[in-house]
Design a protein around this motif. Structure first.
Motif, PDB file in Angstrom:
ATOM      1  N   GLU B  51      40.583  32.119  43.825  1.00  0.00           N
ATOM      2  CA  GLU B  51      41.958  32.598  43.910  1.00  0.00           C
ATOM      3  C   GLU B  51      42.827  31.943  42.857  1.00  0.00           C
ATOM      4  N   SER B  53      41.919  30.851  39.921  1.00  0.00           N
ATOM      5  CA  SER B  53      41.597  31.464  38.649  1.00  0.00           C
ATOM      6  C   SER B  53      42.213  32.855  38.556  1.00  0.00           C
ATOM      7  N   CYS B  54      42.154  33.612  39.671  1.00  0.00           N
ATOM      8  CA  CYS B  54      42.707  34.963  39.691  1.00  0.00           C
ATOM      9  C   CYS B  54      44.198  34.942  39.456  1.00  0.00           C
ATOM     10  N   ARG B  57      45.019  34.204  35.803  1.00  0.00           N
ATOM     11  CA  ARG B  57      44.840  35.348  34.914  1.00  0.00           C
ATOM     12  C   ARG B  57      45.875  36.420  35.175  1.00  0.00           C
TER      13      ARG B  57
END
Lengths: 124, 78
Positions: B51, B53-54, B57
């Motif tokens: 999450e 990392s998401c 991005r």
């Protein structure tokens, strides 16, 4: 955590060895040892064995956990397939001496094992 | 040096609009990335690696899109 688990496992295994083997398993004692000497011998063996098991488990655990973290970071998703891919990588690395077929088997088995563990932990 | 009253009022109005725009952008970005990245089961209170990392991005892409669209709109009007 893997090292701790490995140490516990090592103690368990050595107890099994000492209880089951007796004269056949450990070095055969020519004359009857006192209980204290037998205990000390068992303790040294326990220490050595559990250290070796601890290193092994720590290595496997580190390999699996590290690859799972990397896989999850790259995929940017949190689901069960992270464990599957990481298990495959760890299994393949562990079985690298057995050739490509062995690596496939190692990958599949470790992946299935870690997926199962994760399913159980999820239901928890 | 003393700006006229109209200029001050105008400046305040522009700053207010800009502030509202920024706050709206922030709220939309947070809502969009939350909607896209978060698993709704809420098994624990901390973000996990995926999450995190998401969201990283998502916010980066959102910001880039904002910049591109803003440039386009600015270029058109100018």
């Amino acid at each position: 955590m893997g090292a701790g688990l490995g140490a516990v496992f090592g103690v368990f295994m050595v107890t099994m060895d000492a209880a089951g083997g007796g004269v056949g398993g450990l070095e055969p004692a020519p004359e009857k040892q006192t209980i204290r000497q037998a205990l000390r011998q068992m303790l040294t063996q326990t220490r050595l064995r559990s250290a070796s098991y601890a290193k092994g488990f720590a290595a496997v655990g580190a390999l699996f956990a590290g690859s799972e973290c990397v896989v999850e970071k790259v995929r940017a998703k949190h689901d069960i397939y992270n464990s599957v891919y990481a298990g495959c990588a760890a299994g393949a690395v562990l079985a690298h001496s057995a050739g490509p077929k062995g690596m496939c088997v190692g990958c599949a088995s470790f992946a299935a094992f870690s997926a199962l563990i994760d399913k159980i932990m999820e239901h928890d | 040096m003393a700006a006229s009253k109209e200029e001050i009022a105008q400046g305040i109005k522009v700053a207010q609009q800009e502030m509202e725009y920024k706050v709206d952008l922030y709220n939309r970005m947070v809502a969009a990335c939350f909607e896209k990245c978060m698993d709704k089961r809420y098994k624990e209170g901390d973000l996990n690696v995926g999450e995190n990392s998401c969201v990283d991005r998502c916010s980066s892409k959102y910001w880039q899109v904002t910049g591109i669209v803003g440039q386009l709109l600015g270029g058109q009007q100018g």
